[in-house]
Design a protein around this motif. Structure first.
Motif, PDB file in Angstrom:
ATOM      1  N   GLY A 188       2.288   7.662  -7.700  1.00 17.68           N
ATOM      2  CA  GLY A 188       0.803   7.778  -7.736  1.00 17.68           C
ATOM      3  C   GLY A 188       0.178   7.489  -9.390  1.00 17.68           C
ATOM      4  O   GLY A 188      -0.870   7.608  -9.525  1.00 17.68           O
ATOM      5  N   MET A 189       1.167   7.256 -10.218  1.00 21.57           N
ATOM      6  CA  MET A 189       0.631   7.092 -11.493  1.00 21.57           C
ATOM      7  C   MET A 189      -0.157   5.632 -11.589  1.00 21.57           C
ATOM      8  O   MET A 189       0.430   4.664 -11.104  1.00 21.57           O
ATOM      9  N   ALA A 190      -1.592   5.657 -11.940  1.00 20.95           N
ATOM     10  CA  ALA A 190      -2.355   4.488 -11.816  1.00 20.95           C
ATOM     11  C   ALA A 190      -1.595   3.388 -12.451  1.00 20.95           C
ATOM     12  O   ALA A 190      -1.853   2.125 -11.718  1.00 20.95           O
ATOM     13  N   LYS A 191      -0.874   3.522 -13.533  1.00 19.29           N
ATOM     14  CA  LYS A 191      -0.176   2.231 -14.166  1.00 19.29           C
ATOM     15  C   LYS A 191       0.694   1.406 -13.257  1.00 19.29           C
ATOM     16  O   LYS A 191       0.794   0.150 -13.768  1.00 19.29           O
ATOM     17  N   ASN A 192       1.009   2.111 -12.379  1.00 12.78           N
ATOM     18  CA  ASN A 192       2.110   1.314 -11.468  1.00 12.78           C
ATOM     19  C   ASN A 192       1.453   0.418 -10.525  1.00 12.78           C
ATOM     20  O   ASN A 192       2.137  -0.201  -9.768  1.00 12.78           O
ATOM     21  N   TYR A 193       0.175   0.529 -10.382  1.00 12.00           N
ATOM     22  CA  TYR A 193      -0.518  -0.391  -9.332  1.00 12.00           C
ATOM     23  C   TYR A 193      -1.342  -0.775  -9.873  1.00 12.00           C
ATOM     24  O   TYR A 193      -1.994  -0.777 -10.920  1.00 12.00           O
ATOM     25  N   LEU A 233      -0.590  -7.768  -4.739  1.00 14.82           N
ATOM     26  CA  LEU A 233      -1.418  -6.826  -5.127  1.00 14.82           C
ATOM     27  C   LEU A 233      -0.933  -5.381  -4.771  1.00 14.82           C
ATOM     28  O   LEU A 233      -0.634  -5.131  -3.535  1.00 14.82           O
ATOM     29  N   ASN A 234      -0.662  -4.455  -5.829  1.00 18.96           N
ATOM     30  CA  ASN A 234      -0.351  -3.108  -5.241  1.00 18.96           C
ATOM     31  C   ASN A 234      -1.365  -2.150  -5.504  1.00 18.96           C
ATOM     32  O   ASN A 234      -2.160  -1.956  -6.460  1.00 18.96           O
ATOM     33  N   VAL A 235      -1.639  -1.573  -4.421  1.00 17.73           N
ATOM     34  CA  VAL A 235      -2.425  -0.336  -4.152  1.00 17.73           C
ATOM     35  C   VAL A 235      -1.941   0.806  -3.702  1.00 17.73           C
ATOM     36  O   VAL A 235      -0.921   1.001  -3.053  1.00 17.73           O
ATOM     37  N   ILE A 288       0.861  -1.246   0.203  1.00 13.82           N
ATOM     38  CA  ILE A 288      -0.129  -0.139  -0.038  1.00 13.82           C
ATOM     39  C   ILE A 288       0.863   1.173   0.287  1.00 13.82           C
ATOM     40  O   ILE A 288       1.616   1.522   1.028  1.00 13.82           O
ATOM     41  N   SER A 289       0.703   1.915  -1.005  1.00 17.70           N
ATOM     42  CA  SER A 289       1.485   3.386  -1.050  1.00 17.70           C
ATOM     43  C   SER A 289       0.378   4.036  -0.968  1.00 17.70           C
ATOM     44  O   SER A 289      -0.920   4.136  -1.051  1.00 17.70           O
ATOM     45  N   ARG A 290       0.754   5.506  -0.454  1.00 21.10           N
ATOM     46  CA  ARG A 290      -0.401   6.378  -0.007  1.00 21.10           C
ATOM     47  C   ARG A 290      -0.040   7.887   0.082  1.00 21.10           C
ATOM     48  O   ARG A 290       1.163   7.915   0.370  1.00 21.10           O
ATOM     49  N   GLU A 291      -0.940   8.543  -0.153  1.00 24.87           N
ATOM     50  CA  GLU A 291      -0.796   9.965  -0.026  1.00 24.87           C
ATOM     51  C   GLU A 291      -0.928  10.187   1.442  1.00 24.87           C
ATOM     52  O   GLU A 291      -1.723   9.475   2.305  1.00 24.87           O
ATOM     53  N   PHE A 292       0.065  11.261   1.960  1.00 18.27           N
ATOM     54  CA  PHE A 292      -0.183  11.742   3.370  1.00 18.27           C
ATOM     55  C   PHE A 292      -1.463  11.954   3.731  1.00 18.27           C
ATOM     56  O   PHE A 292      -2.103  12.814   3.143  1.00 18.27           O
ATOM     57  N   LEU A 331      -4.463  -1.469  -7.992  1.00 23.96           N
ATOM     58  CA  LEU A 331      -5.617  -0.761  -7.745  1.00 23.96           C
ATOM     59  C   LEU A 331      -5.382   0.828  -7.473  1.00 23.96           C
ATOM     60  O   LEU A 331      -4.336   1.025  -6.733  1.00 23.96           O
ATOM     61  N   SER A 332      -6.172   2.000  -7.539  1.00 28.29           N
ATOM     62  CA  SER A 332      -6.011   3.143  -7.102  1.00 28.29           C
ATOM     63  C   SER A 332      -7.223   3.485  -6.631  1.00 28.29           C
ATOM     64  O   SER A 332      -8.305   3.609  -7.253  1.00 28.29           O
ATOM     65  N   LEU A 333      -7.252   3.663  -5.114  1.00 26.57           N
ATOM     66  CA  LEU A 333      -8.707   4.243  -4.549  1.00 26.57           C
ATOM     67  C   LEU A 333      -8.318   5.351  -4.000  1.00 26.57           C
ATOM     68  O   LEU A 333      -7.435   5.936  -3.352  1.00 26.57           O
ATOM     69  N   ASN A 334      -9.853   5.949  -3.912  1.00 25.87           N
ATOM     70  CA  ASN A 334      -9.921   7.384  -3.361  1.00 25.87           C
ATOM     71  C   ASN A 334     -10.684   7.258  -2.224  1.00 25.87           C
ATOM     72  O   ASN A 334     -11.762   7.051  -2.070  1.00 25.87           O
ATOM     73  N   SER A 335      -9.820   7.095  -0.990  1.00 24.03           N
ATOM     74  CA  SER A 335     -10.300   6.923   0.308  1.00 24.03           C
ATOM     75  C   SER A 335     -11.228   7.909   0.712  1.00 24.03           C
ATOM     76  O   SER A 335     -12.424   7.950   1.623  1.00 24.03           O
ATOM     77  N   SER A 336     -11.395   9.356   0.212  1.00 21.73           N
ATOM     78  CA  SER A 336     -12.205  10.345   0.378  1.00 21.73           C
ATOM     79  C   SER A 336     -13.760  10.115  -0.272  1.00 21.73           C
ATOM     80  O   SER A 336     -14.767  10.267   0.143  1.00 21.73           O
ATOM     81  N   GLN A 337     -13.722   9.470  -1.437  1.00 19.49           N
ATOM     82  CA  GLN A 337     -14.757   8.994  -1.844  1.00 19.49           C
ATOM     83  C   GLN A 337     -15.683   7.834  -1.626  1.00 19.49           C
ATOM     84  O   GLN A 337     -16.564   7.525  -1.605  1.00 19.49           O
TER      85      GLN A 337
END
Length: 195
Positions: free
Chosen positions: A167-172, A117-119, A8-12, A174-180
């Motif tokens: 953060g580039m979607a193709k590297n993962y 699984l890279n998220v 899990i990679s993530r924005e702060f 799944l790319s999930l927006n936790s706010s949404q």
């Protein structure tokens, strides 16, 4: 193939660490985040405090200074040695057991494995600011600054060591927006994808 390692990679401020911890608990697998620091410190010979500050984040000076920081006669910088120790620890953990690994370029380090699984967890700035305000008891302006600076340092470190864009979607996978989606739904989606 069943996925047994989740990175899990993530924005702060996006809640990626919390989501990862909950997923690990629900799946009954190991969770690696800050506890990996001791192993990296032991392997690299640097203090845990130094690893905590530098293993995932670039120096505050920026990419140019990072690329040209002091190097020894082999051409390696201190940051390179820390990264190599971090890489070795992550590879050993992946061989040993099913787990969730937070950050530390684990998605790239384990890219050749088929059981990963890279998220990437990201979020909207207002929600991230509110989360950081609560977690660190700081004003909104300070929270926004912390988010910007931390993400810049993560991005610089990731881009430098992986030759990919953080953060580039193709590297993962799944790319999930936790706010949404909310933290719980993000966790559910991750667990559905592991099966």
């Amino acid at each position: 193939m069943e996925k047994r390692i989740i990175t899990i990679s993530r924005e702060f401020g996006s809640g990626g660490r919390f989501i990862g911890e909950e997923v690990a608990k629900k799946l009954g697998i190991s969770y690696y985040d800050k506890d990996i620091i001791g192993q990296i410190a032991e392997q690299s010979g640097f203090s845990p405090e130094y690893i905590r500050e530098n293993a995932e984040l670039s120096p505050k000076k920026g990419l140019f200074a990072y690329a040209f920081s002091g190097r020894d006669i082999t051409g390696k910088s201190v940051e390179d040695m820390v990264y190599e120790a971090q890489r070795n620890v992550i590879l050993k953990i992946a061989e040993k057991e099913s787990c969730v690994i937070i950050g530390r370029n684990a998605d790239f380090i384990l890219k050749d494995r088929e059981d990963v699984l890279n998220v990437f967890i990201h979020g909207d700035m207002p929600e991230k600011v509110q989360r950081i305000c609560k977690l660190y008891n700081v004003a909104e302006a300070d929270a926004a600054k912390m988010i910007t600076e931390t993400d810049k340092r993560r991005r610089t470190n990731y881009n430098f060591y992986t030759d990919q864009k953080w953060g580039m979607a193709k590297n993962y996978t799944l790319s999930l927006n936790s706010s949404q989606l909310g933290y719980e739904r993000c966790g559910e989606i991750i667990m559905e994808c592991v099966k």
